[in-house]
Scaffold this motif. Sequence first.
Motif, PDB file in Angstrom:
ATOM      1  N   ARG A 181      -7.232  15.933   1.438  1.00 12.43           N
ATOM      2  CA  ARG A 181      -8.361  15.661   0.548  1.00 12.43           C
ATOM      3  C   ARG A 181      -7.871  15.316  -0.850  1.00 12.43           C
ATOM      4  O   ARG A 181      -8.347  14.353  -1.479  1.00 12.43           O
ATOM      5  CB  ARG A 181      -9.291  16.866   0.510  1.00 12.43           C
ATOM      6  CG  ARG A 181     -10.519  16.667  -0.385  1.00 12.43           C
ATOM      7  CD  ARG A 181     -11.480  17.826  -0.281  1.00 12.43           C
ATOM      8  NE  ARG A 181     -10.813  19.094  -0.558  1.00 12.43           N
ATOM      9  CZ  ARG A 181     -10.872  20.149   0.263  1.00 12.43           C
ATOM     10  NH1 ARG A 181     -11.539  20.103   1.408  1.00 12.43           N
ATOM     11  NH2 ARG A 181     -10.234  21.275  -0.056  1.00 12.43           N
ATOM     12  N   THR A 237     -11.899  13.534   4.449  1.00 13.16           N
ATOM     13  CA  THR A 237     -11.580  12.277   3.787  1.00 13.16           C
ATOM     14  C   THR A 237     -12.595  11.229   4.215  1.00 13.16           C
ATOM     15  O   THR A 237     -13.235  11.349   5.262  1.00 13.16           O
ATOM     16  CB  THR A 237     -10.166  11.796   4.146  1.00 13.16           C
ATOM     17  OG1 THR A 237     -10.059  11.622   5.574  1.00 13.16           O
ATOM     18  CG2 THR A 237      -9.110  12.795   3.683  1.00 13.16           C
ATOM     19  N   SER A 238     -12.705  10.173   3.430  1.00 11.04           N
ATOM     20  CA  SER A 238     -13.655   9.114   3.773  1.00 11.04           C
ATOM     21  C   SER A 238     -13.102   7.720   3.555  1.00 11.04           C
ATOM     22  O   SER A 238     -13.653   6.754   4.082  1.00 11.04           O
ATOM     23  CB  SER A 238     -14.933   9.270   2.936  1.00 11.04           C
ATOM     24  OG  SER A 238     -14.631   9.168   1.540  1.00 11.04           O
ATOM     25  N   ARG A 239     -12.028   7.597   2.800  1.00 12.93           N
ATOM     26  CA  ARG A 239     -11.525   6.283   2.418  1.00 12.93           C
ATOM     27  C   ARG A 239     -10.152   5.967   3.006  1.00 12.93           C
ATOM     28  O   ARG A 239      -9.913   4.844   3.462  1.00 12.93           O
ATOM     29  CB  ARG A 239     -11.454   6.199   0.880  1.00 12.93           C
ATOM     30  CG  ARG A 239     -10.847   4.909   0.343  1.00 12.93           C
ATOM     31  CD  ARG A 239     -10.749   4.947  -1.172  1.00 12.93           C
ATOM     32  NE  ARG A 239     -10.012   6.106  -1.669  1.00 12.93           N
ATOM     33  CZ  ARG A 239      -8.678   6.208  -1.687  1.00 12.93           C
ATOM     34  NH1 ARG A 239      -7.921   5.224  -1.227  1.00 12.93           N
ATOM     35  NH2 ARG A 239      -8.086   7.299  -2.155  1.00 12.93           N
ATOM     36  N   VAL A 240      -9.235   6.931   2.982  1.00 12.43           N
ATOM     37  CA  VAL A 240      -7.853   6.660   3.378  1.00 12.43           C
ATOM     38  C   VAL A 240      -7.749   6.376   4.871  1.00 12.43           C
ATOM     39  O   VAL A 240      -8.472   6.949   5.686  1.00 12.43           O
ATOM     40  CB  VAL A 240      -6.928   7.843   3.037  1.00 12.43           C
ATOM     41  CG1 VAL A 240      -6.733   7.958   1.544  1.00 12.43           C
ATOM     42  CG2 VAL A 240      -7.451   9.148   3.621  1.00 12.43           C
ATOM     43  N   ASP A 241      -6.846   5.461   5.219  1.00 10.47           N
ATOM     44  CA  ASP A 241      -6.478   5.290   6.618  1.00 10.47           C
ATOM     45  C   ASP A 241      -5.610   6.467   7.045  1.00 10.47           C
ATOM     46  O   ASP A 241      -4.887   7.058   6.235  1.00 10.47           O
ATOM     47  CB  ASP A 241      -5.708   3.984   6.818  1.00 10.47           C
ATOM     48  CG  ASP A 241      -6.591   2.757   6.662  1.00 10.47           C
ATOM     49  OD1 ASP A 241      -7.817   2.880   6.859  1.00 10.47           O
ATOM     50  OD2 ASP A 241      -6.054   1.680   6.327  1.00 10.47           O
ATOM     51  N   SER A 281     -12.929   9.408  12.559  1.00 11.03           N
ATOM     52  CA  SER A 281     -12.528   8.821  11.269  1.00 11.03           C
ATOM     53  C   SER A 281     -13.261   7.523  10.971  1.00 11.03           C
ATOM     54  O   SER A 281     -12.944   6.861   9.974  1.00 11.03           O
ATOM     55  CB  SER A 281     -11.015   8.569  11.268  1.00 11.03           C
ATOM     56  OG  SER A 281     -10.666   7.613  12.251  1.00 11.03           O
ATOM     57  N   ARG A 322       0.852  -1.189   0.000  1.00  8.61           N
ATOM     58  CA  ARG A 322       0.000   0.000   0.000  1.00  8.61           C
ATOM     59  C   ARG A 322       0.890   1.241   0.000  1.00  8.61           C
ATOM     60  O   ARG A 322       1.939   1.274   0.647  1.00  8.61           O
ATOM     61  CB  ARG A 322      -0.914   0.022   1.225  1.00  8.61           C
ATOM     62  CG  ARG A 322      -1.823  -1.185   1.344  1.00  8.61           C
ATOM     63  CD  ARG A 322      -2.967  -0.932   2.307  1.00  8.61           C
ATOM     64  NE  ARG A 322      -2.515  -0.273   3.531  1.00  8.61           N
ATOM     65  CZ  ARG A 322      -3.325   0.409   4.351  1.00  8.61           C
ATOM     66  NH1 ARG A 322      -4.604   0.522   4.080  1.00  8.61           N
ATOM     67  NH2 ARG A 322      -2.851   0.962   5.452  1.00  8.61           N
ATOM     68  N   GLU A 356      -6.213  11.808  -1.184  1.00  5.76           N
ATOM     69  CA  GLU A 356      -7.212  10.746  -1.289  1.00  5.76           C
ATOM     70  C   GLU A 356      -7.788  10.683  -2.700  1.00  5.76           C
ATOM     71  O   GLU A 356      -7.953   9.594  -3.272  1.00  5.76           O
ATOM     72  CB  GLU A 356      -8.326  10.972  -0.277  1.00  5.76           C
ATOM     73  CG  GLU A 356      -9.402   9.879  -0.316  1.00  5.76           C
ATOM     74  CD  GLU A 356     -10.480  10.086   0.729  1.00  5.76           C
ATOM     75  OE1 GLU A 356     -10.513   9.305   1.701  1.00  5.76           O
ATOM     76  OE2 GLU A 356     -11.297  11.023   0.555  1.00  5.76           O
ATOM     77  N   GLU A 357      -8.063  11.838  -3.277  1.00 10.50           N
ATOM     78  CA  GLU A 357      -8.659  11.891  -4.611  1.00 10.50           C
ATOM     79  C   GLU A 357      -7.750  11.267  -5.666  1.00 10.50           C
ATOM     80  O   GLU A 357      -8.236  10.610  -6.601  1.00 10.50           O
ATOM     81  CB  GLU A 357      -8.971  13.340  -4.992  1.00 10.50           C
ATOM     82  CG  GLU A 357     -10.108  13.966  -4.201  1.00 10.50           C
ATOM     83  CD  GLU A 357     -10.268  15.461  -4.462  1.00 10.50           C
ATOM     84  OE1 GLU A 357     -11.271  16.023  -4.010  1.00 10.50           O
ATOM     85  OE2 GLU A 357      -9.367  16.059  -5.119  1.00 10.50           O
ATOM     86  N   GLU A 414      -3.613   5.340  -0.549  1.00 10.37           N
ATOM     87  CA  GLU A 414      -4.435   4.442   0.263  1.00 10.37           C
ATOM     88  C   GLU A 414      -4.425   4.793   1.746  1.00 10.37           C
ATOM     89  O   GLU A 414      -5.311   4.374   2.490  1.00 10.37           O
ATOM     90  CB  GLU A 414      -3.961   3.001   0.060  1.00 10.37           C
ATOM     91  CG  GLU A 414      -4.238   2.503  -1.338  1.00 10.37           C
ATOM     92  CD  GLU A 414      -3.329   1.359  -1.744  1.00 10.37           C
ATOM     93  OE1 GLU A 414      -3.853   0.226  -1.884  1.00 10.37           O
ATOM     94  OE2 GLU A 414      -2.115   1.581  -1.919  1.00 10.37           O
ATOM     95  N   ARG A 471     -10.678   4.624  10.994  1.00  7.90           N
ATOM     96  CA  ARG A 471      -9.582   4.633  10.006  1.00  7.90           C
ATOM     97  C   ARG A 471      -8.243   5.027  10.598  1.00  7.90           C
ATOM     98  O   ARG A 471      -7.253   5.128   9.865  1.00  7.90           O
ATOM     99  CB  ARG A 471      -9.923   5.602   8.860  1.00  7.90           C
ATOM    100  CG  ARG A 471     -11.084   5.171   7.997  1.00  7.90           C
ATOM    101  CD  ARG A 471     -11.332   6.146   6.845  1.00  7.90           C
ATOM    102  NE  ARG A 471     -11.953   7.385   7.291  1.00  7.90           N
ATOM    103  CZ  ARG A 471     -11.515   8.599   7.011  1.00  7.90           C
ATOM    104  NH1 ARG A 471     -10.399   8.766   6.315  1.00  7.90           N
ATOM    105  NH2 ARG A 471     -12.146   9.674   7.444  1.00  7.90           N
TER     106      ARG A 471
END
Length: 330
Positions: free
Chosen positions: A23, A63-67, A95, A3, A26-27, A31, A98
């Motif tokens: 932000r 952010t919503s996905r990245v750890d 988070s 990763r 992540e876009e 990861e 996350r």
Amino acid sequence: MTRFGFTLMTEQSGPRDLVTQARRAEEVGFEFEVMSDHYFPWLSAQGHAPYAWSVLGAVAQVTSRVDLMTYVTCPTLRYHPAVVAQKAATVGVLSDGRFTLGLGSGENLNEHVVGAGWPAVDTRQDMLQEAIEVIRELWSGELVSWSGDHFRVESARIWDLPDDPVGIGTAVSGEKSVTRFGPLSDHLVAVEPRADLVEAWNATEGAPRIGDGARAIGQIPICWDPDRDAAVERAHDQFRWFAGGWAVNSDLPTTAGFAGATQFVRPEDVADNIPCGPDLDAVVESVSAFWEAGFTDVALVQVGGDSVEPFLDQAAGPLLEKLRDAAPGQ
């Protein structure tokens, strides 16, 4: 699978810019994101040192996905471990699980500010071990009182905890620290691509196995720029402290000290250790040392706060594609 992460470098960017970088990183496809936790920059040329935990709260919301992870926090001098336990739990909640708490024994540069002195390395390691034990106790959600060799806790309780416990990654530098901290930790943290650390960790009784739930998380500086000469100049101006090695870096107390200690480091010395310029293949070659050593995660540092936006907009996407093509198991 390896990763790839992005470093939110608090030493070289202000708080608003760090949130924007988070932000955007992540876009473009990173990861995970790690954040340094400094009171001072390494060199005055870097120019920043916002409070990492305030920024992390904002980053968790954009952010919503990245750890997310601290890389790393010292829970012994500037922060009491009871306070670290509380704020790490809070970021875990914000988070949605996350967040990983990265811990280490600290650097004098940041810890001296509270006037508590700078203990010898063996004492710092003892303090870190006890701090991890305190944090784990508090994450039980029970009322905790603690009287140890280094810390006292009186009737403390963490009221807001994430549904899943926050993981702890601990920075290690040799077999002694691996043996001590492996059984207390969920993940290994190191800044050099050393296979011996991964092997020692997996051979340590009680340590979670890397590649089977546990992660080995490394970090590498790069200095991308369309102009290689400009990249070398920027890396020398802002990152020549990197040449000192962690044994030296942990003990120097001020930016002036780092400036003095690195006054004879040449631009070409920095360029020998940090890939500089537009050549993405050179970056891939440098990063590959980590996965070849058995690391599962590698966070990139783009040197120079003003260069982060163009890096993310122009180079990060193609670089991630090349890294994923080259890394095994992708």
